[in-house]
Design a protein around this motif. Structure first.
Motif, PDB file in Angstrom:
ATOM      1  N   THR A 112    -162.512  -8.053  66.784  1.00 16.35           N
ATOM      2  CA  THR A 112    -162.028  -6.740  67.447  1.00 16.35           C
ATOM      3  C   THR A 112    -160.747  -6.744  67.975  1.00 16.35           C
ATOM      4  N   GLY A 113    -159.868  -7.711  67.235  1.00 14.06           N
ATOM      5  CA  GLY A 113    -158.463  -7.340  67.753  1.00 14.06           C
ATOM      6  C   GLY A 113    -157.778  -8.303  68.839  1.00 14.06           C
ATOM      7  N   GLN A 114    -158.575  -9.089  69.542  1.00 14.93           N
ATOM      8  CA  GLN A 114    -158.187  -9.670  70.682  1.00 14.93           C
ATOM      9  C   GLN A 114    -156.909 -10.654  70.324  1.00 14.93           C
ATOM     10  N   GLU A 115    -157.054 -11.323  69.120  1.00 15.11           N
ATOM     11  CA  GLU A 115    -155.930 -12.315  68.725  1.00 15.11           C
ATOM     12  C   GLU A 115    -154.625 -11.771  68.044  1.00 15.11           C
ATOM     13  N   PRO A 116    -154.643 -10.558  67.374  1.00 17.53           N
ATOM     14  CA  PRO A 116    -153.347 -10.077  67.354  1.00 17.53           C
ATOM     15  C   PRO A 116    -152.761  -9.233  68.447  1.00 17.53           C
ATOM     16  N   TYR A 117    -153.695  -8.865  69.285  1.00 22.59           N
ATOM     17  CA  TYR A 117    -153.073  -8.185  70.376  1.00 22.59           C
ATOM     18  C   TYR A 117    -152.440  -9.085  71.462  1.00 22.59           C
ATOM     19  N   SER A 118    -153.037 -10.344  71.457  1.00 27.45           N
ATOM     20  CA  SER A 118    -152.490 -11.510  72.203  1.00 27.45           C
ATOM     21  C   SER A 118    -151.066 -11.767  71.701  1.00 27.45           C
ATOM     22  N   LEU A 119    -151.055 -12.066  70.329  1.00 21.55           N
ATOM     23  CA  LEU A 119    -149.850 -12.113  69.621  1.00 21.55           C
ATOM     24  C   LEU A 119    -148.656 -11.135  70.178  1.00 21.55           C
ATOM     25  N   ALA A 120    -149.037  -9.802  69.848  1.00 21.17           N
ATOM     26  CA  ALA A 120    -148.158  -8.512  70.358  1.00 21.17           C
ATOM     27  C   ALA A 120    -147.924  -8.576  71.692  1.00 21.17           C
ATOM     28  N   MET A 121    -148.696  -8.938  72.557  1.00 16.68           N
ATOM     29  CA  MET A 121    -148.064  -9.162  73.987  1.00 16.68           C
ATOM     30  C   MET A 121    -147.053 -10.183  74.228  1.00 16.68           C
ATOM     31  N   ILE A 122    -147.321 -11.206  73.565  1.00 16.61           N
ATOM     32  CA  ILE A 122    -146.139 -12.520  73.691  1.00 16.61           C
ATOM     33  C   ILE A 122    -144.998 -12.021  72.972  1.00 16.61           C
ATOM     34  N   LEU A 123    -144.862 -11.251  72.032  1.00 12.34           N
ATOM     35  CA  LEU A 123    -143.655 -10.707  71.302  1.00 12.34           C
ATOM     36  C   LEU A 123    -143.016  -9.738  72.473  1.00 12.34           C
ATOM     37  N   SER A 124    -144.014  -9.080  73.030  1.00 16.17           N
ATOM     38  CA  SER A 124    -143.289  -8.112  73.830  1.00 16.17           C
ATOM     39  C   SER A 124    -142.778  -8.786  74.980  1.00 16.17           C
ATOM     40  N   GLU A 125    -143.201  -9.845  75.568  1.00 14.21           N
ATOM     41  CA  GLU A 125    -142.511 -10.470  76.708  1.00 14.21           C
ATOM     42  C   GLU A 125    -141.426 -11.421  75.976  1.00 14.21           C
ATOM     43  N   GLN A 126    -141.447 -11.604  74.549  1.00 12.90           N
ATOM     44  CA  GLN A 126    -139.906 -12.302  74.274  1.00 12.90           C
ATOM     45  C   GLN A 126    -139.090 -11.421  73.665  1.00 12.90           C
ATOM     46  N   ALA A 127    -139.340  -9.990  73.986  1.00 13.75           N
ATOM     47  CA  ALA A 127    -138.320  -9.069  73.076  1.00 13.75           C
ATOM     48  C   ALA A 127    -136.878  -9.355  73.408  1.00 13.75           C
ATOM     49  N   ALA A 128    -136.569  -9.632  74.566  1.00 13.59           N
ATOM     50  CA  ALA A 128    -135.152 -10.060  74.776  1.00 13.59           C
ATOM     51  C   ALA A 128    -134.341 -10.969  73.984  1.00 13.59           C
ATOM     52  N   ARG A 129    -135.309 -11.899  73.486  1.00 15.18           N
ATOM     53  CA  ARG A 129    -134.721 -12.988  72.768  1.00 15.18           C
ATOM     54  C   ARG A 129    -134.317 -12.626  71.394  1.00 15.18           C
ATOM     55  N   PHE A 130    -135.075 -11.514  70.913  1.00 20.05           N
ATOM     56  CA  PHE A 130    -135.007 -10.943  69.426  1.00 20.05           C
ATOM     57  C   PHE A 130    -134.420  -9.322  69.586  1.00 20.05           C
ATOM     58  N   PRO A 131    -133.646  -9.317  69.626  1.00 20.77           N
ATOM     59  CA  PRO A 131    -133.137  -7.664  69.794  1.00 20.77           C
ATOM     60  C   PRO A 131    -132.601  -7.396  68.404  1.00 20.77           C
ATOM     61  N   GLY A 132    -133.369  -6.192  67.907  1.00 20.47           N
ATOM     62  CA  GLY A 132    -133.049  -5.773  66.554  1.00 20.47           C
ATOM     63  C   GLY A 132    -134.116  -6.425  65.508  1.00 20.47           C
ATOM     64  N   TRP A 133    -134.961  -7.259  66.050  1.00 15.54           N
ATOM     65  CA  TRP A 133    -135.914  -7.847  65.020  1.00 15.54           C
ATOM     66  C   TRP A 133    -136.982  -6.987  64.712  1.00 15.54           C
ATOM     67  N   ASN A 134    -137.596  -7.214  63.449  1.00 12.31           N
ATOM     68  CA  ASN A 134    -138.835  -6.645  63.129  1.00 12.31           C
ATOM     69  C   ASN A 134    -140.126  -7.500  62.918  1.00 12.31           C
ATOM     70  N   PHE A 135    -140.934  -7.421  63.694  1.00 10.84           N
ATOM     71  CA  PHE A 135    -142.055  -8.347  63.678  1.00 10.84           C
ATOM     72  C   PHE A 135    -143.295  -7.575  63.533  1.00 10.84           C
ATOM     73  N   GLU A 136    -143.748  -7.782  62.183  1.00  9.92           N
ATOM     74  CA  GLU A 136    -145.012  -6.949  61.709  1.00  9.92           C
ATOM     75  C   GLU A 136    -146.129  -7.841  61.667  1.00  9.92           C
ATOM     76  N   ILE A 137    -147.226  -7.397  62.364  1.00  8.74           N
ATOM     77  CA  ILE A 137    -148.568  -8.102  62.671  1.00  8.74           C
ATOM     78  C   ILE A 137    -149.527  -7.454  61.744  1.00  8.74           C
ATOM     79  N   PRO A 165    -154.439 -13.025  80.883  1.00  2.82           N
ATOM     80  CA  PRO A 165    -153.943 -13.240  82.261  1.00  2.82           C
ATOM     81  C   PRO A 165    -153.759 -12.185  83.001  1.00  2.82           C
ATOM     82  N   ILE A 166    -154.088 -12.161  84.391  1.00  5.58           N
ATOM     83  CA  ILE A 166    -154.050 -11.018  85.107  1.00  5.58           C
ATOM     84  C   ILE A 166    -152.824 -10.141  85.228  1.00  5.58           C
ATOM     85  N   GLN A 167    -151.862 -10.629  84.959  1.00  5.98           N
ATOM     86  CA  GLN A 167    -150.186  -9.975  84.938  1.00  5.98           C
ATOM     87  C   GLN A 167    -150.339  -9.201  83.600  1.00  5.98           C
TER      88      GLN A 167
END
Length: 287
Positions: A112-137, A165-167
């Motif tokens: 039901t998508g919890q794993e890929p959405y977890s990865l997507a949230m991590i990538l959102s948190e790490q976005a500053a480290r990857f300006p201009g990158w294309n992550f495809e899940i 996590p609550i945050q």
């Protein structure tokens, strides 16, 4: 159900989904298939099994497979794979993909998508480290029913309380009535597609990171070997494979090697990928 009927069901499930029922699963079969029988106007499981045996009823057969497939999942399940994603896989990709700035990730058997959405949230948190990158899940599953739920990005209170996590709940979800809806910018990071791992998945293309957790345990050894070998073919020479805690490639596939001290994480073997294309700190220790 008679032993003959159970045998018919077992053969059908193995052929269609790879699922192997071990031991006495009478209660499991009845609890999951009685509602399917009622849905299709059948009064007994014997009638259902006979319809499956005769074939030609595609909707019934799909419902049987989906009912018997285990879809247990939750956000950031087991935690360690997501720590490895953040602390090991992403730093390697940041260096190795610095030129094209593109990373493709596959979540196989995503439920039901919890794993890929977890990865997507991590990538959102790490976005500053990857300006201009294309992550495809790319997230896939055999069940069209769970994929529709995954695409909706709508979860119950119970589901968001499991591992999230609550945050992250406050940052990436909005409560509407009794459901929590994941933010559109997170949902749009994931593409869901129906895929049966027993069939050809090469059209999905090559991947840098493959998550295939807690699904191989339901297959026999021959099926596991076949899937792992085909996953090696679609994994980049310096890519990663992530398996569940109870899963391994040992004795099944020599095209992947375990990363020392990083449970559940695998890279392509030196013989398969070439020593120069493996992450250097792993190549020296792979065995």
């Amino acid at each position: 159900m008679t032993p003959t009927e159970v045998d018919i069901l077992n053969r059908f499930l193995k052929e269609r989904s790879g699922l192997v029922l071990v031991g006495d699963k009478s209660y499991l079969i009845e609890s999951r298939l009685v509602p399917v029988a009622k849905k299709h106007g059948l009064s007994t499981l014997s009638e259902l099994i006979n319809k499956v045996r005769l074939g030609g009823m595609q909707l019934l057969e799909q419902d049987v497979v989906e009912a018997m497939t285990t879809n247990e999942t939750f956000f950031f399940r087991d935690k360690l794979p997501f720590d490895l994603f953040t602390e090991t896989m992403l730093p390697h990709m940041q260096k190795a993909r610095a030129m094209n700035r593109r990373v493709r990730i596959w979540c196989a058997a995503c439920s039901t998508g919890q794993e890929p959405y977890s990865l997507a949230m991590i990538l959102s948190e790490q976005a500053a480290r990857f300006p201009g990158w294309n992550f495809e899940i790319i997230a896939t599953d055999i069940s069209s029913e769970v994929l529709e739920k995954a695409k909706a990005g709508r979860f119950t209170q119970f589901e968001v309380q499991r591992g999230l996590p609550i945050q992250f709940l406050l940052k990436y979800f909005e409560q509407k009535g009794e459901y929590w809806h994941i933010a559109p910018e997170i949902r749009q990071k994931v593409t869901f597609r129906p895929i049966n791992l027993l069939r050809d998945f090469s059209p999905l293309g090559p991947f840098d990171i493959v998550f295939c957790r807690n699904v191989l345990i339901y297959f026999d050894e021959t099926t596991k070997t076949d899937i792992l070998n085909r996953m090696a073919t679609c994994t980049a020479p310096d890519g990663f494979l992530v398996l569940g805690a109870a899963e391994t490639v040992v004795g099944l596939c020599d095209r992947f090697k375990a990363v020392p001290d990083k449970r559940g994480l695998y890279v392509r073997s030196i013989a398969e990928a070439g020593a120069t294309t493996m992450p250097l700190r792993y190549a020296a220790n792979a065995r």
